[in-house]
Write a protein that holds these residues in place. Sequence first.
Motif, PDB file in Angstrom:
ATOM      1  N   PRO A  27       0.812  -1.235   0.000  1.00 38.69           N
ATOM      2  CA  PRO A  27       0.000   0.000   0.000  1.00 38.69           C
ATOM      3  C   PRO A  27       0.840   1.277   0.000  1.00 38.69           C
ATOM      4  O   PRO A  27       0.449   2.262  -0.638  1.00 38.69           O
ATOM      5  N   PHE A  28       1.977   1.271   0.698  1.00 41.16           N
ATOM      6  CA  PHE A  28       2.795   2.487   0.739  1.00 41.16           C
ATOM      7  C   PHE A  28       3.382   2.803  -0.635  1.00 41.16           C
ATOM      8  O   PHE A  28       3.436   3.969  -1.042  1.00 41.16           O
ATOM      9  N   LEU A 221       8.493  -0.995   4.189  1.00 35.56           N
ATOM     10  CA  LEU A 221       7.317  -0.185   3.839  1.00 35.56           C
ATOM     11  C   LEU A 221       6.222  -0.298   4.898  1.00 35.56           C
ATOM     12  O   LEU A 221       5.487   0.669   5.146  1.00 35.56           O
ATOM     13  N   ASP A 222       6.103  -1.470   5.537  1.00 35.78           N
ATOM     14  CA  ASP A 222       5.181  -1.598   6.685  1.00 35.78           C
ATOM     15  C   ASP A 222       5.477  -0.523   7.724  1.00 35.78           C
ATOM     16  O   ASP A 222       4.575   0.176   8.206  1.00 35.78           O
ATOM     17  N   GLU A 223       6.744  -0.430   8.092  1.00 33.26           N
ATOM     18  CA  GLU A 223       7.139   0.517   9.141  1.00 33.26           C
ATOM     19  C   GLU A 223       6.850   1.952   8.722  1.00 33.26           C
ATOM     20  O   GLU A 223       6.380   2.760   9.514  1.00 33.26           O
ATOM     21  N   ASP A 225       4.632   3.023   6.471  1.00 28.88           N
ATOM     22  CA  ASP A 225       3.191   3.247   6.390  1.00 28.88           C
ATOM     23  C   ASP A 225       2.610   3.423   7.789  1.00 28.88           C
ATOM     24  O   ASP A 225       1.800   4.316   8.043  1.00 28.88           O
ATOM     25  N   TYR A 226       3.063   2.559   8.719  1.00 29.14           N
ATOM     26  CA  TYR A 226       2.539   2.622  10.081  1.00 29.14           C
ATOM     27  C   TYR A 226       2.947   3.912  10.783  1.00 29.14           C
ATOM     28  O   TYR A 226       2.146   4.538  11.483  1.00 29.14           O
TER      29      TYR A 226
ATOM     30  N   ASP B 222       4.743  -2.327  16.465  1.00 24.18           N
ATOM     31  CA  ASP B 222       4.416  -1.631  15.209  1.00 24.18           C
ATOM     32  C   ASP B 222       3.930  -2.632  14.155  1.00 24.18           C
ATOM     33  O   ASP B 222       2.893  -2.442  13.519  1.00 24.18           O
ATOM     34  N   GLU B 223       4.726  -3.680  13.981  1.00 27.42           N
ATOM     35  CA  GLU B 223       4.400  -4.662  12.942  1.00 27.42           C
ATOM     36  C   GLU B 223       3.059  -5.341  13.221  1.00 27.42           C
ATOM     37  O   GLU B 223       2.254  -5.547  12.314  1.00 27.42           O
ATOM     38  N   TYR B 226       0.204  -2.832  12.625  1.00 26.10           N
ATOM     39  CA  TYR B 226       0.023  -2.568  11.189  1.00 26.10           C
ATOM     40  C   TYR B 226      -0.607  -3.768  10.473  1.00 26.10           C
ATOM     41  O   TYR B 226      -1.486  -3.604   9.632  1.00 26.10           O
ATOM     42  N   HIS B 233      -2.908  -5.061   7.425  1.00 22.78           N
ATOM     43  CA  HIS B 233      -2.107  -5.287   6.218  1.00 22.78           C
ATOM     44  C   HIS B 233      -1.200  -6.473   6.500  1.00 22.78           C
ATOM     45  O   HIS B 233      -0.016  -6.298   6.771  1.00 22.78           O
TER      46      HIS B 233
END
Lengths: 245, 245
Positions: A27-28, A221-223, A225-226, B222-223, B226, B233
């Motif tokens: 998504p990011f 990218l998870d990090e 985006d979060y 965080d992970e 998210y 996600h």
Amino acid sequence: MTTLLTPDELEAALRTIGAERYHNLHPFHKALHGGRLTRGQIQAWALNRYYYQASIPAKDATLLARLPTPELRREWRRRLIDHDGTEPGTGGVARWLKLTEGLGLDTAYVQSLDGLLPGTRFAVDAYVHFVRDKSVLEAIASSLTELFSPTIISERVSGMLRNYSFITEETLAYFAPRLTQAPQDSAFALAYVKEHARTVEQQQAVINALKFKCGVLWSMLDELDYAYVAPGHIPPGSFRPQDDR
Amino acid sequence: MTTLLTPDELEAALRTIGAERYHNLHPFHKALHGGRLTRGQIQAWALNRYYYQASIPAKDATLLARLPTPELRREWRRRLIDHDGTEPGTGGVARWLKLTEGLGLDTAYVQSLDGLLPGTRFAVDAYVHFVRDKSVLEAIASSLTELFSPTIISERVSGMLRNYSFITEETLAYFAPRLTQAPQDSAFALAYVKEHARTVEQQQAVINALKFKCGVLWSMLDELDYAYVAPGHIPPGSFRPQDDR
């Protein structure tokens, strides 16, 4: 996986991993290219991604030190030249700093790594450690995300130029050489893996190495985006955008 | 930091890091204890946290192997006994599997690590590598998050028992012994650090080690937040809850 694949079947399996796990699906990534991010969010991406770019020569030098033949070492030395350049101000790492500078970030701050997300550091370091600790075959296989990078780079450059007034071709100078370097690199690595993964176990290890590397890129990218996309949960101590145009 | 702190000032600086960066401040922690998560989300937490628990003895054994005196090694050996137990089915790792089992997860699946978030693996591995690669002083300092754990454990146990019908005292058996073990461990580590961090550089290294470790714990949440909390996600290949009661 219990049966030996032909080299072409192995290649197909690797390409399937890319189709399912490469970070162009994140998504990011879609928000970045689609014009939905602020300048501050793009700064956060460029600042964190800098640590990846700056660690790639360490990753390649770690692998270079383990390669057994002049032929392999020459091939991997070329990657070091691409990233570190031939004189100050040249090479991929320096070109990445053109991007962070063009986005308004102070270069000394970027290089200090002070604002880095901890998760970025852990993911990037995991890649360097993987290449140090696993077999040479797995280490080479972990570079195969470059098979999929020309597509993402084209999307990124055209999308970012179209959607953000503060992005110029000069800012994105990092990416143009990668469009020819990455296919050259990945063609060599793919041929190596297809020739040297000769047992079921080796083929499984190669597949797992590519999954691991996709996880590195995805997790970065998870990090981001979060931390930086609404509602946003920036960890204590990490970069906080000053402007959100 | 440019002036040498007294041992008590160093302790105060370390406690300030905890007050600003310990993961009891994380949104996922608050949701977990506040009763706002589904069983599937709590399964995801327990499954990922299992990798942390299972890696702690590896971390402690790595440090044990580097300690110079019988006194220090005896102290660190006690941690191994706490986590690995004295016979099958005892010790902290086994008690954590009671939690995942009580939540309805298959133990073999949990132990396989197949459903782990990549970011969890990178954060936990970063902790083990830190203890292997940094000085003994920094390695010991990185354990000091245990200074802050009795509070979070009390909140966790009372909050989870109150808020989730599927959580029992037996499921949470992991936590009770930690209420006495963690203070004993952290008292030793704090005294060691206060005695041995005698230069500005060593004190800064100790402070950075505790920040690093807070980043490990924070990044794991965080992970999870998210991946599993709305909109969610989940990365390709990671655990997908089957039920969301």
